[in-house]
Design a protein around this motif. Sequence first.
Motif, PDB file in Angstrom:
ATOM      1  N   ASN A 133       7.983  -4.413  -2.011  1.00  0.00           N
ATOM      2  CA  ASN A 133       8.639  -3.456  -1.123  1.00  0.00           C
ATOM      3  C   ASN A 133       7.753  -3.129   0.071  1.00  0.00           C
ATOM      4  N   THR A 134       6.437  -3.008  -0.174  1.00  0.00           N
ATOM      5  CA  THR A 134       5.500  -2.741   0.915  1.00  0.00           C
ATOM      6  C   THR A 134       5.549  -3.856   1.948  1.00  0.00           C
ATOM      7  N   ASN A 135       5.486  -5.092   1.495  1.00  0.00           N
ATOM      8  CA  ASN A 135       5.503  -6.228   2.421  1.00  0.00           C
ATOM      9  C   ASN A 135       6.831  -6.338   3.158  1.00  0.00           C
ATOM     10  N   LYS A 136       7.894  -5.887   2.531  1.00  0.00           N
ATOM     11  CA  LYS A 136       9.193  -5.892   3.190  1.00  0.00           C
ATOM     12  C   LYS A 136       9.269  -4.803   4.259  1.00  0.00           C
ATOM     13  N   GLN A 137       8.695  -3.640   3.961  1.00  0.00           N
ATOM     14  CA  GLN A 137       8.782  -2.515   4.886  1.00  0.00           C
ATOM     15  C   GLN A 137       7.842  -2.658   6.081  1.00  0.00           C
ATOM     16  N   LEU A 138       6.628  -3.138   5.847  1.00  0.00           N
ATOM     17  CA  LEU A 138       5.635  -3.207   6.920  1.00  0.00           C
ATOM     18  C   LEU A 138       5.765  -4.522   7.680  1.00  0.00           C
ATOM     19  N   LYS A 139       6.220  -4.428   8.908  1.00  0.00           N
ATOM     20  CA  LYS A 139       6.317  -5.616   9.765  1.00  0.00           C
ATOM     21  C   LYS A 139       4.939  -6.040  10.254  1.00  0.00           C
ATOM     22  N   LEU A 140       4.001  -5.075  10.306  1.00  0.00           N
ATOM     23  CA  LEU A 140       2.622  -5.400  10.648  1.00  0.00           C
ATOM     24  C   LEU A 140       1.704  -4.356  10.036  1.00  0.00           C
ATOM     25  N   LEU A 141       0.701  -4.830   9.282  1.00  0.00           N
ATOM     26  CA  LEU A 141      -0.433  -4.016   8.865  1.00  0.00           C
ATOM     27  C   LEU A 141      -1.669  -4.719   9.402  1.00  0.00           C
ATOM     28  N   TRP A 142      -2.343  -4.088  10.340  1.00  0.00           N
ATOM     29  CA  TRP A 142      -3.476  -4.696  11.047  1.00  0.00           C
ATOM     30  C   TRP A 142      -4.743  -3.913  10.726  1.00  0.00           C
ATOM     31  N   VAL A 143      -5.830  -4.646  10.464  1.00  0.00           N
ATOM     32  CA  VAL A 143      -7.133  -4.021  10.220  1.00  0.00           C
ATOM     33  C   VAL A 143      -8.171  -4.805  11.015  1.00  0.00           C
ATOM     34  N   SER A 144      -8.987  -4.102  11.824  1.00  0.00           N
ATOM     35  CA  SER A 144     -10.007  -4.787  12.615  1.00  0.00           C
ATOM     36  C   SER A 144     -11.283  -3.963  12.657  1.00  0.00           C
ATOM     37  N   VAL A 145     -12.408  -4.647  12.868  1.00  0.00           N
ATOM     38  CA  VAL A 145     -13.705  -3.982  12.886  1.00  0.00           C
ATOM     39  C   VAL A 145     -14.727  -4.906  13.526  1.00  0.00           C
ATOM     40  N   GLY A 146     -15.805  -4.327  14.063  1.00  0.00           N
ATOM     41  CA  GLY A 146     -16.900  -5.103  14.614  1.00  0.00           C
ATOM     42  C   GLY A 146     -17.945  -5.404  13.553  1.00  0.00           C
ATOM     43  N   SER A 147     -18.598  -6.552  13.669  1.00  0.00           N
ATOM     44  CA  SER A 147     -19.567  -6.962  12.651  1.00  0.00           C
ATOM     45  C   SER A 147     -20.796  -6.062  12.606  1.00  0.00           C
ATOM     46  N   ASP A 148     -21.071  -5.331  13.690  1.00  0.00           N
ATOM     47  CA  ASP A 148     -22.200  -4.397  13.716  1.00  0.00           C
ATOM     48  C   ASP A 148     -21.745  -2.945  13.574  1.00  0.00           C
ATOM     49  N   ASP A 149     -20.472  -2.732  13.286  1.00  0.00           N
ATOM     50  CA  ASP A 149     -19.924  -1.386  13.143  1.00  0.00           C
ATOM     51  C   ASP A 149     -20.462  -0.743  11.864  1.00  0.00           C
ATOM     52  N   PHE A 150     -20.805   0.545  11.932  1.00  0.00           N
ATOM     53  CA  PHE A 150     -21.290   1.220  10.728  1.00  0.00           C
ATOM     54  C   PHE A 150     -20.191   1.366   9.675  1.00  0.00           C
ATOM     55  N   LEU A 151     -18.934   1.125  10.060  1.00  0.00           N
ATOM     56  CA  LEU A 151     -17.824   1.138   9.106  1.00  0.00           C
ATOM     57  C   LEU A 151     -17.434  -0.273   8.643  1.00  0.00           C
ATOM     58  N   TYR A 152     -18.236  -1.258   8.992  1.00  0.00           N
ATOM     59  CA  TYR A 152     -17.912  -2.648   8.673  1.00  0.00           C
ATOM     60  C   TYR A 152     -17.753  -2.865   7.158  1.00  0.00           C
ATOM     61  N   LYS A 153     -18.716  -2.392   6.388  1.00  0.00           N
ATOM     62  CA  LYS A 153     -18.689  -2.644   4.944  1.00  0.00           C
ATOM     63  C   LYS A 153     -17.435  -2.063   4.306  1.00  0.00           C
ATOM     64  N   GLY A 154     -17.129  -0.805   4.616  1.00  0.00           N
ATOM     65  CA  GLY A 154     -15.957  -0.173   4.037  1.00  0.00           C
ATOM     66  C   GLY A 154     -14.660  -0.816   4.486  1.00  0.00           C
ATOM     67  N   THR A 155     -14.623  -1.260   5.741  1.00  0.00           N
ATOM     68  CA  THR A 155     -13.414  -1.888   6.264  1.00  0.00           C
ATOM     69  C   THR A 155     -13.177  -3.245   5.613  1.00  0.00           C
ATOM     70  N   VAL A 156     -14.221  -4.030   5.446  1.00  0.00           N
ATOM     71  CA  VAL A 156     -14.083  -5.336   4.783  1.00  0.00           C
ATOM     72  C   VAL A 156     -13.698  -5.145   3.321  1.00  0.00           C
ATOM     73  N   GLU A 157     -14.249  -4.119   2.682  1.00  0.00           N
ATOM     74  CA  GLU A 157     -13.860  -3.816   1.305  1.00  0.00           C
ATOM     75  C   GLU A 157     -12.369  -3.475   1.228  1.00  0.00           C
ATOM     76  N   PHE A 158     -11.874  -2.754   2.225  1.00  0.00           N
ATOM     77  CA  PHE A 158     -10.447  -2.422   2.283  1.00  0.00           C
ATOM     78  C   PHE A 158      -9.614  -3.689   2.456  1.00  0.00           C
ATOM     79  N   MET A 159     -10.052  -4.592   3.321  1.00  0.00           N
ATOM     80  CA  MET A 159      -9.347  -5.860   3.496  1.00  0.00           C
ATOM     81  C   MET A 159      -9.312  -6.641   2.182  1.00  0.00           C
TER      82      MET A 159
END
Length: 389
Positions: A325-351
């Motif tokens: 149902n999630t994949n049907k409802q969401l036409k786009l779920l986008w996640v992006s981050v920079g490799s030197d971003d202090f949130l990089y680790k958490g963002t990649v874990e989310f991906m």
Amino acid sequence: MKQYTQNRVRAMLMVALLCAVGIVRAQPPRGPLVVSPQVNADKSVTFRYLAPSASDVKLGAQFEKAPVPMTKDAQGIWSVTVGPVKPDIYPYSFSVDGITVMDPANVAFFPNERFKASLVDIPGDTPLIHSLKDVPHGSVSYEYYPSVEGTTGSLVVYTPPGYDKNPKAKYPVYYLISGTTDTEETFFKVGHTNLILDNLIAEGKAKPMVIVMPNGNIAARLAEQKGGSKPADPIGRDNPEAVKRANDFGADLTGNIIPYIEKNYRTLANRENRAIGGFSRGGGQTLRTAFSNMDKFAWVCAYSAYLSPTEMERSYSPIVTNVANTNKQLKLLWVSVGSDDFLYKGTVEFMDYLKAKNVNYKSLITDGGHTWMNVKTYVAATTPLLFQP
């Protein structure tokens, strides 16, 4: 009678002269003309700051790893030339005897609740996507809406080229939220989102859309308008107070901002024509608001932001337990981050979490850190994807 008139005229002239002298004396003394920043042909940049009495002045710029000492001339103007610098828009400031200040010779500044910085725009040999080009331009308006607890909220709203020429046309809406301590102006003045969209629409790469840029700091506004002190920002992304404030913002967005926009602008008022996105704190607000309101948003973009697996399991389990149902409802779920971003680790874990749960998403990992240079890249990459069949 004639003599009386002449005396009166002389008296009036004397009063006017004395007033003029007083005005001139009241004005601060003018120093030498300071040109700053000066972008040179080789992409180097010269910065100048007038401070005859200062003993130490340094340049701090996002393209420099450390403060750069400046040199004072006989007129008291401190200067330094750095670069060449990669074309982009960068924040910078001066440290004057240890005090951080903006560049008084520059009208371009970084809107932010905490730090004050000026902006330097270094153009590319070929105009960058955020550059002012000879294309049809949309409009940017400042709006005020009735918000929570009787307060007044503020928005910056972009309408695409041609919006005013066709009163029957309706448009999809992208709600775009800036980061911690940023304001509703930051996507406009630093991100140049309006120019990015003008250029993409002119090239046929993005659909014409309305972009609504709110201020994400509800707590600060409540304090300001009700006579209190601005509360400190919560420490930690999963901090209960941070989550509460994010949810308060989501309630304001869905309960007040969206109804205001749909009443006052010509919009396509359904989930398929609503997108939500944000940077940093605004990205966290984006994910929490979208996952709590799947009936309102079909397009979701998180820039340098994530939710932890723990919070996903605790608060948004239907997203991953009913993945079809999630994949049907969401036409786009986008996640992006920079490799030197202090949130990089958490963002990649989310991906990785989304991938393990078979939730469809698109991602982009760029060079660089938690910067508005990267944000412009993400906006330029995602807006062409929005509202497509």
